[in-house]
Design an enzyme around this catalytic site. Sequence first.
Site, mmCIF file in Angstrom:
data_model
loop_
_atom_site.group_PDB
_atom_site.id
_atom_site.type_symbol
_atom_site.label_atom_id
_atom_site.label_comp_id
_atom_site.label_asym_id
_atom_site.label_seq_id
_atom_site.Cartn_x
_atom_site.Cartn_y
_atom_site.Cartn_z
ATOM 1 N N TYR A 1 -72.190 28.711 -36.019
ATOM 2 C CA TYR A 1 -72.699 27.879 -34.964
ATOM 3 C C TYR A 1 -72.149 26.553 -34.767
ATOM 4 C CZ TYR A 1 -75.553 32.002 -34.174
ATOM 5 O OH TYR A 1 -76.034 33.169 -34.132
ATOM 6 N N GLU A 2 -72.279 25.851 -33.598
ATOM 7 C CA GLU A 2 -71.794 24.456 -33.256
ATOM 8 C C GLU A 2 -72.206 23.733 -34.077
ATOM 9 O OE1 GLU A 2 -71.364 21.795 -29.540
ATOM 10 O OE2 GLU A 2 -71.713 24.150 -29.021
ATOM 11 N N SER A 3 -73.506 23.877 -34.851
ATOM 12 C CA SER A 3 -74.228 22.683 -35.259
ATOM 13 C C SER A 3 -73.592 22.536 -36.794
ATOM 14 C CB SER A 3 -75.919 23.015 -35.655
ATOM 15 O OG SER A 3 -75.879 24.411 -35.882
ATOM 16 N N GLY B 1 -69.644 22.103 -26.888
ATOM 17 C CA GLY B 1 -68.354 22.539 -27.594
ATOM 18 C C GLY B 1 -67.749 23.423 -26.894
#
Length: 267
Positions: free
Chosen positions: A55-57, A135
Site C-alpha cells: 500500500y502507498e503508505s 500516487g
Amino acid sequence: MSDTPSLGFTPNEMMTIAASRALKSEDVCFVGIGAPSAACNVARLTHAPDITLIYESGTIGTAPDVLPLSIGDGELCETAVTTVAVPEMFRYWLQGGRISIGFLGAAQLDKFGNINTTVIGDYAHPKTRLPGGGGAPEIATSSRQVYITMAQSKRGMVEKIDFFTSFGHGEGGDHRKRLGIDTAGPTLLITDLAIWKPDPITKEFTVVSLHPGVTGEQVEATCGWVVKFAEALDETPAPTELELKTLRDLQARTKVAHQGTAKGKAA
C-alpha cells in the site's frame, strides 16, 4: 443488473471476484483503496496466498484481516512484513520496477485507460472536487501492468475525461512508447458488467467477457463511448461458493471493525 438476486450474487461481488482471479501468488501488487483492496485480499485469502500486497503508505507484504479505510489504516502496518518510508516505497519499489501489478480505481475513465481522480467539470470551477492523484500517476506509469476496477456508468466511462490525472494509453496506439514509458500500462479493466482488454494495436478497451446475466446492450447503455466487442465473446464464470464466502466474510468483519471505530470516535 442492479440486484440479480436470482443469480445469488451482486454485480459488485462479481466485479470484485473477477478482479481477484486476475492475480497470482507471485505478483507484487500496489493496491488502491476500495474495490482494488477487496479484490487483492480475496485473492490472498483464496488462490494466491503468497501474493505480496503493498500500500502507498509503505506497508509491504501486508495481510489485513479487515479492509482498510485508507492507506494510513493501522491494520496495514500491524500486519505487514515491514513498513518503509514513502520515498523509499516510490523510488526503490515502484520506480525500481519491482511492482508487477498496479491496481487502480477511477472516477472517470476513457476508452484508452486514462484516469481522472481530480475534478469533475472545469478545474477552476468544478462540479465535484475529487481526492486527487496521490500516487496513482506514478503507479500508472511505473507498474509493469495496470488493472482497473470500476462500476459502469455513462458518468464514469466517458469519451473524454475532464482532467488527466493518470496516464493510460494516452491517445492510443504507441503513445506510451513515444513518450518513453516502457511499461505495459492498463492491460485489464474489470467492471460490474464485463471484462475488457485493450486492442493489441489501437489500445482501445474491448469487451472480451460478459458477466452472467449481462447483455451487450446493457454494457452499451452504461458506457459513454462506442463499445467494441471481441469476436469470440466469453461469459465470465460465476463466483464459486468459496469466493463468495471469502468476500462476504471479509466485508462483514470490516463492517464490524469500522462500526467500532465510529463508536469510539463518537465517545
